[in-house]
Design a protein around this motif. Sequence first.
Motif, mmCIF file in Angstrom:
data_model
loop_
_atom_site.group_PDB
_atom_site.id
_atom_site.type_symbol
_atom_site.label_atom_id
_atom_site.label_comp_id
_atom_site.label_asym_id
_atom_site.label_seq_id
_atom_site.Cartn_x
_atom_site.Cartn_y
_atom_site.Cartn_z
ATOM 1 N N PRO A 25 0.823 -1.212 0.000
ATOM 2 C CA PRO A 25 0.000 0.000 0.000
ATOM 3 C C PRO A 25 0.854 1.257 0.000
ATOM 4 O O PRO A 25 1.976 1.273 0.512
ATOM 5 C CB PRO A 25 -0.811 -0.127 1.286
ATOM 6 C CG PRO A 25 -0.044 -1.058 2.147
ATOM 7 C CD PRO A 25 0.650 -2.004 1.223
ATOM 8 N N SER A 26 0.325 2.306 -0.567
ATOM 9 C CA SER A 26 1.045 3.576 -0.640
ATOM 10 C C SER A 26 1.034 4.272 0.717
ATOM 11 O O SER A 26 0.242 3.937 1.608
ATOM 12 C CB SER A 26 0.405 4.484 -1.683
ATOM 13 O OG SER A 26 -0.891 4.892 -1.252
ATOM 14 N N ALA A 27 1.899 5.275 0.864
ATOM 15 C CA ALA A 27 1.941 6.053 2.101
ATOM 16 C C ALA A 27 0.608 6.752 2.341
ATOM 17 O O ALA A 27 0.142 6.870 3.486
ATOM 18 C CB ALA A 27 3.071 7.075 2.035
ATOM 19 N N ALA A 28 -0.029 7.199 1.268
ATOM 20 C CA ALA A 28 -1.326 7.866 1.411
ATOM 21 C C ALA A 28 -2.392 6.895 1.902
ATOM 22 O O ALA A 28 -3.245 7.255 2.736
ATOM 23 C CB ALA A 28 -1.740 8.469 0.067
ATOM 24 N N GLU A 29 -2.352 5.668 1.411
ATOM 25 C CA GLU A 29 -3.320 4.660 1.868
ATOM 26 C C GLU A 29 -3.079 4.319 3.333
ATOM 27 O O GLU A 29 -4.028 4.207 4.120
ATOM 28 C CB GLU A 29 -3.210 3.408 1.009
ATOM 29 C CG GLU A 29 -3.741 3.577 -0.401
ATOM 30 C CD GLU A 29 -3.507 2.327 -1.235
ATOM 31 O OE1 GLU A 29 -4.480 1.843 -1.842
ATOM 32 O OE2 GLU A 29 -2.354 1.840 -1.294
ATOM 33 N N ILE A 30 -1.820 4.130 3.704
ATOM 34 C CA ILE A 30 -1.501 3.803 5.094
ATOM 35 C C ILE A 30 -1.933 4.929 6.028
ATOM 36 O O ILE A 30 -2.376 4.688 7.157
ATOM 37 C CB ILE A 30 0.004 3.505 5.236
ATOM 38 C CG1 ILE A 30 0.354 2.221 4.466
ATOM 39 C CG2 ILE A 30 0.410 3.382 6.698
ATOM 40 C CD1 ILE A 30 1.830 1.910 4.428
ATOM 41 N N ALA A 31 -1.850 6.174 5.558
ATOM 42 C CA ALA A 31 -2.253 7.321 6.371
ATOM 43 C C ALA A 31 -3.742 7.313 6.688
ATOM 44 O O ALA A 31 -4.194 7.980 7.633
ATOM 45 C CB ALA A 31 -1.872 8.616 5.668
ATOM 46 N N GLU A 32 -4.542 6.562 5.915
ATOM 47 C CA GLU A 32 -5.982 6.480 6.184
ATOM 48 C C GLU A 32 -6.300 5.596 7.391
ATOM 49 O O GLU A 32 -7.387 5.672 7.951
ATOM 50 C CB GLU A 32 -6.714 5.937 4.952
ATOM 51 C CG GLU A 32 -6.629 6.836 3.729
ATOM 52 C CD GLU A 32 -7.388 8.140 3.904
ATOM 53 O OE1 GLU A 32 -8.106 8.297 4.919
ATOM 54 O OE2 GLU A 32 -7.252 9.012 3.034
ATOM 55 N N LEU A 33 -5.346 4.728 7.773
ATOM 56 C CA LEU A 33 -5.569 3.872 8.937
ATOM 57 C C LEU A 33 -5.646 4.730 10.191
ATOM 58 O O LEU A 33 -4.748 5.522 10.479
ATOM 59 C CB LEU A 33 -4.442 2.843 9.075
ATOM 60 C CG LEU A 33 -4.328 1.830 7.926
ATOM 61 C CD1 LEU A 33 -3.072 0.977 8.096
ATOM 62 C CD2 LEU A 33 -5.568 0.944 7.851
ATOM 63 N N GLY A 34 -6.724 4.577 10.939
ATOM 64 C CA GLY A 34 -6.959 5.410 12.106
ATOM 65 C C GLY A 34 -7.724 6.677 11.783
ATOM 66 O O GLY A 34 -8.124 7.409 12.695
ATOM 67 N N ASN A 35 -7.930 6.951 10.496
ATOM 68 C CA ASN A 35 -8.705 8.119 10.053
ATOM 69 C C ASN A 35 -9.998 7.633 9.394
ATOM 70 O O ASN A 35 -10.967 7.362 10.078
ATOM 71 C CB ASN A 35 -7.871 8.992 9.124
ATOM 72 C CG ASN A 35 -6.690 9.624 9.849
ATOM 73 O OD1 ASN A 35 -6.884 10.276 10.869
ATOM 74 N ND2 ASN A 35 -5.483 9.444 9.335
ATOM 75 N N LYS A 36 -10.006 7.515 8.070
ATOM 76 C CA LYS A 36 -11.189 6.984 7.410
ATOM 77 C C LYS A 36 -11.355 5.487 7.659
ATOM 78 O O LYS A 36 -12.471 4.962 7.629
ATOM 79 C CB LYS A 36 -11.120 7.255 5.910
ATOM 80 C CG LYS A 36 -11.313 8.716 5.530
ATOM 81 C CD LYS A 36 -11.355 8.884 4.015
ATOM 82 C CE LYS A 36 -11.597 10.335 3.636
ATOM 83 N NZ LYS A 36 -11.650 10.523 2.158
ATOM 84 N N LEU A 37 -10.238 4.840 7.871
ATOM 85 C CA LEU A 37 -10.246 3.402 8.140
ATOM 86 C C LEU A 37 -9.876 3.146 9.592
ATOM 87 O O LEU A 37 -9.147 3.935 10.206
ATOM 88 C CB LEU A 37 -9.247 2.682 7.229
ATOM 89 C CG LEU A 37 -9.419 2.828 5.720
ATOM 90 C CD1 LEU A 37 -8.296 2.104 4.991
ATOM 91 C CD2 LEU A 37 -10.777 2.306 5.268
ATOM 92 N N THR A 38 -10.354 2.040 10.131
ATOM 93 C CA THR A 38 -9.895 1.604 11.442
ATOM 94 C C THR A 38 -8.451 1.122 11.314
ATOM 95 O O THR A 38 -7.970 0.877 10.201
ATOM 96 C CB THR A 38 -10.775 0.462 11.967
ATOM 97 O OG1 THR A 38 -10.600 -0.677 11.109
ATOM 98 C CG2 THR A 38 -12.248 0.858 12.007
ATOM 99 N N PRO A 39 -7.731 0.945 12.414
ATOM 100 C CA PRO A 39 -6.351 0.457 12.316
ATOM 101 C C PRO A 39 -6.221 -0.901 11.635
ATOM 102 O O PRO A 39 -5.151 -1.239 11.128
ATOM 103 C CB PRO A 39 -5.904 0.389 13.776
ATOM 104 C CG PRO A 39 -6.713 1.443 14.463
ATOM 105 C CD PRO A 39 -8.058 1.368 13.799
ATOM 106 N N TRP A 40 -7.300 -1.692 11.616
ATOM 107 C CA TRP A 40 -7.237 -2.997 10.954
ATOM 108 C C TRP A 40 -7.850 -2.966 9.556
ATOM 109 O O TRP A 40 -7.984 -3.980 8.901
ATOM 110 C CB TRP A 40 -7.923 -4.072 11.806
ATOM 111 C CG TRP A 40 -9.389 -3.825 12.031
ATOM 112 C CD1 TRP A 40 -10.430 -4.258 11.259
ATOM 113 C CD2 TRP A 40 -9.975 -3.070 13.094
ATOM 114 N NE1 TRP A 40 -11.619 -3.820 11.777
ATOM 115 C CE2 TRP A 40 -11.369 -3.095 12.909
ATOM 116 C CE3 TRP A 40 -9.458 -2.391 14.199
ATOM 117 C CZ2 TRP A 40 -12.259 -2.451 13.784
ATOM 118 C CZ3 TRP A 40 -10.335 -1.753 15.061
ATOM 119 C CH2 TRP A 40 -11.720 -1.786 14.857
#
Length: 454
Positions: A25-40
Amino acid sequence: MKTTHSMLTTVLATFTLVGHALAVPSAAEIAELGNKLTPWGAEKAGNADGSIPPYTGGLTTPPATYDPARPGWRTDPFPNDKPLYTIDSKNMDKHPDKLSPGTQELMRRYPTFRIDVYPTRRTAAYPQAVLENSQANASRCTLNEKGGIADPAVCYGGIPFPIPKTGQEAIWNLFARYYGKAIEYQWTANYVKPSGEVVSPSVTNRQEASGFYSDRKPNWRGYTRTEYTGPARLRGQATYWWDMYSDLDRQAWTYSPGTRRVRLSPDLAADTPIAALGGAVLYDEAYLYDGNFDRFDFKLVGKQEMYIPYNNYKLMYADTNSPCHASKELLQANFPNPNCMRWELRRVWHIKGTLKSGQRHVFAERDIYVEEDAWYGGIHEGRDSAGKLYHMTPVGIAASYDIKAPAQGTAMSFDFSTGIYVYNALGVNGNRPVEPHSENQMTSNSLNRFILNP
């Protein structure tokens, strides 16, 4: 010729490495974890019409009816919930995109089969360490050329691929579902013939543990130990297996009290029927999928909304006074009592498996629908070489709110070729959290004695 072979090997190795790199996954996608996405990796937002609510932290407080002195037995936190609507053969055509093919097949075969759809309760919750590790795993977990975890020393403690790019990565998330470090339970296997006759072929004690959440960081991703306590002809028999991280190999042993010998048991895998379940379930269809990548190519189809069994406390923890207990009104001809099943509209990942050329298996295709919040719960369906539905295995889960572990469940399986279905009933202590076995108990030599106490 040697030079040509060497050049080809280099090209193939480079292609493999590039394929793995493209899946990261890209850095931008990983940045969504904890934001738009849950950590999992689940979507925090609800769906457009609100039938799937937003995620707000899950169920973290046991209900007043929960007894801490009885760990492993979890009372229903939603006893007053009522079904929103019912779907059966008469109105199934109004929900075709949200019913799995197997669920539709049950409705077509049995006009009285129905699913009661309840409010969607996003109960999944995790310990803080699991949340942190899941988020960190997005940039530190990779797969090797066999589809195994490349470096278990850095890929641990959480969901390994919260932003899955391939079918294999999604399968590893299923392998790494969080149910605690280990659980111990008793179950009674039951299969029901089309006539309604109930057969109980075995009673077992079992412990399961996950290498992902072990303090020891072992080289196995999971183990299962099973001790047969009944009937008399099986009492004393025991099995044990490890599933490995890197090569996905299963190392299995069986102890037979008749011969008083421990033997290697390589057949406790793949499409071998499970004798303790009347032969109506295969080893690799347990837990939605419990195999390796030797025989099937897995494709991540995507995510969709689907009706699946979920928050099934009434079924899973039915005591002997409940009509949903296996000894009462649950087990009837063709399918379990629908009054005992809770279905919800959930978002599921769809993973499709296709049998590789030259490989053999009773399934030519398999579809796995796994729920996004728990990376467990959902439906597995297998088709034969003619493309006909053969097995359907719905797995209904009930979150362990006492330990913030969302992925404990109970499965049933329907064999469409025989009309038999299987249901495994938990014992009176449910499935309680325990510490994994000690090192000296994790050996085949320990199988000649009972050590479990669920």
